[in-house]
Design an enzyme around this catalytic site. Structure first.
Site, PDB file in Angstrom:
ATOM      1  N   GLY A  48       0.770  -1.247   0.000  1.00  0.00           N
ATOM      2  CA  GLY A  48       0.000   0.000   0.000  1.00  0.00           C
ATOM      3  C   GLY A  48       0.797   1.290   0.000  1.00  0.00           C
ATOM      4  N   ASP A 103       0.899   3.146   4.548  1.00  0.00           N
ATOM      5  CA  ASP A 103      -0.158   3.797   3.770  1.00  0.00           C
ATOM      6  C   ASP A 103      -1.260   4.309   4.689  1.00  0.00           C
ATOM      7  OD1 ASP A 103      -0.859   1.224   4.521  1.00  0.00           O
ATOM      8  OD2 ASP A 103      -1.705   0.640   2.587  1.00  0.00           O
ATOM      9  N   ASP A 106      -4.967   1.781  10.770  1.00  0.00           N
ATOM     10  CA  ASP A 106      -6.372   1.567  11.130  1.00  0.00           C
ATOM     11  C   ASP A 106      -6.403   1.116  12.595  1.00  0.00           C
ATOM     12  OD1 ASP A 106      -9.000   0.614  11.257  1.00  0.00           O
ATOM     13  OD2 ASP A 106      -9.009  -0.155   9.236  1.00  0.00           O
TER      14      ASP A 106
END
Ligand code: 5GP
Length: 178
Positions: A48, A103, A106
């Site tokens: 990513g 990237d 979360d």
């Protein structure tokens, strides 16, 4: 920008390219200031981060090394369950300042595993840079040192981030349409 449909999901425009590029430059500026006069190793976490690190490095004016790592996860024996392995790290990072390039952060589960595996290799320091950060979802104690943009807890696509392998080539960020 229009909506984009990939397989069963439709995404709408969320962060335009110009705004993203401004965030990337802002992260580079902070890193340039903090690491001035040092030679850190940038470790981009694949897949990513490839676009982010590519653009970021154009604005980094340090004498630095750049490498890429990947977290591979496979089923171990029944007793060990899932086993995580760090692949791609050929450089000896012992005694070096490491900047991990993500990237998106979360829940922080991936980051925690990476951080712990890198720490075993005895770097001088580890700092974390991420393009996107979801503060509502993050549950770990590690400080995220450099953040491009904070976003709400929603699924995003583009600029390296995929849905089922697609959408990484988009030059801006899209969000799942509800
Ligand atoms: P975490 O372990 O922090 O929960 O998630 C980290 C990884 O999950 C990211 O590196 C990314 O690959 C994936 N991920 C988390 N949130 C998103 C999202 O909103 N969109 C996409 N495409 N991938 C995400």
């Amino acid at each position: 920008m229009d909506t984009i449909t990939i397989k069963d999901l439709t995404f709408k425009p969320f962060i335009p390219e110009a705004e993203l590029q401004e965030s990337v430059k802002n992260v580079a500026k902070q890193i340039n200031e903090i690491y001035k006069g040092t030679s850190p190793i940038f470790l981009g976490v694949l897949n990513g981060s490839f676009m982010f690190i590519g653009d970021l490095m154009k604005s980094i004016d340090l004498n630095c090394m750049i490498s890429f790592i990947k977290m591979a996860s496979y089923e171990g024996t029944e007793s060990t369950g899932k086993v995580n392995e760090l692949i791609g790290l050929n450089e000896d990072i012992e005694g070096h300042d490491v900047i991990l390039i993500e990237d998106i952060v979360d829940t922080g589960n991936t980051l925690e595993k990476l951080y712990q595996m890198l720490q075993e290799k005895k770097p001088k320091s580890i700092k974390i840079a991420t393009l996107l950060y979801k503060p509502e979802a993050y549950k770990k104690p590690y400080k995220i040192d450099f953040v491009g943009k904070e976003i709400p807890n929603a699924f995003v696509l583009g600029y390296g981030l995929d849905y089922d392998g697609y959408g990484r080539n988009l030059s801006s960020i899209y969000v799942l349409k509800d």
